[in-house]
Structures are given as structure tokens and as C-alpha cells.
Design a protein around this motif. Structure first.
Motif, PDB file in Angstrom:
ATOM      1  N   GLY A 192     -74.463  19.814 -36.370  1.00 42.77           N
ATOM      2  CA  GLY A 192     -74.561  19.508 -37.797  1.00 42.77           C
ATOM      3  C   GLY A 192     -74.982  20.716 -38.616  1.00 42.77           C
ATOM      4  O   GLY A 192     -74.482  20.949 -39.712  1.00 42.77           O
ATOM      5  N   LEU A 208     -76.156  17.448 -31.309  1.00 42.75           N
ATOM      6  CA  LEU A 208     -75.854  16.863 -32.621  1.00 42.75           C
ATOM      7  C   LEU A 208     -76.559  17.604 -33.748  1.00 42.75           C
ATOM      8  O   LEU A 208     -75.967  17.865 -34.802  1.00 42.75           O
ATOM      9  CB  LEU A 208     -76.248  15.388 -32.630  1.00 42.75           C
ATOM     10  CG  LEU A 208     -75.370  14.463 -31.806  1.00 42.75           C
ATOM     11  CD1 LEU A 208     -75.952  13.062 -31.794  1.00 42.75           C
ATOM     12  CD2 LEU A 208     -73.946  14.457 -32.318  1.00 42.75           C
ATOM     13  N   LEU A 223     -78.147  15.722 -25.878  1.00 41.49           N
ATOM     14  CA  LEU A 223     -77.259  15.140 -26.891  1.00 41.49           C
ATOM     15  C   LEU A 223     -77.870  15.254 -28.280  1.00 41.49           C
ATOM     16  O   LEU A 223     -77.176  15.589 -29.248  1.00 41.49           O
ATOM     17  CB  LEU A 223     -76.963  13.685 -26.544  1.00 41.49           C
ATOM     18  CG  LEU A 223     -76.028  12.945 -27.483  1.00 41.49           C
ATOM     19  CD1 LEU A 223     -74.664  13.618 -27.534  1.00 41.49           C
ATOM     20  CD2 LEU A 223     -75.897  11.497 -27.069  1.00 41.49           C
TER      21      LEU A 223
END
Length: 51
Positions: free
Chosen positions: A34, A30, A26
Motif C-alpha cells: 500500500g 499489505l 501478510l
């Protein structure tokens, strides 16, 4: 006291990972997501919201 943004992000990220213990996949998703969004056509919209 002026703290550089990159240092504050590292400290907050390290504390978040240590305290919340999210799965590493995770965290990687992320970070990679991003990175991809920052270079996409959505970057100006994200920039205006972030300001």
C-alpha cells in the motif's frame, strides 16, 4: 464525536489482527504494498476510486 482517521485505522487494524490472526508476513506485505502504490503512477486512479 469526531474520530481522526489514523486512530480509526489503528483500532480497526488491531482488531482485525487480533480476531482474524493473519500471518505477520501478510500484514507486512499489505502495508508495504500500500505504501508503494500510494507513491506510484497508479495513485491518481486509486484516489479516484477511494473517493
Amino acid at each position: 464525536m469526531d474520530v481522526p482517521l489514523w486512530l480509526a485505522l489503528i483500532v480497526v487494524g488491531a482488531l482485525g489482527i487480533k480476531l482474524i490472526r493473519p500471518p505477520m508476513w501478510l500484514v507486512a506485505v499489505l502495508l508495504f504494498g500500500g505504501y508503494l502504490l500510494a507513491d506510484s503512477f497508479l495513485a491518481p486512479a486509486i484516489d479516484s476510486v477511494a473517493k
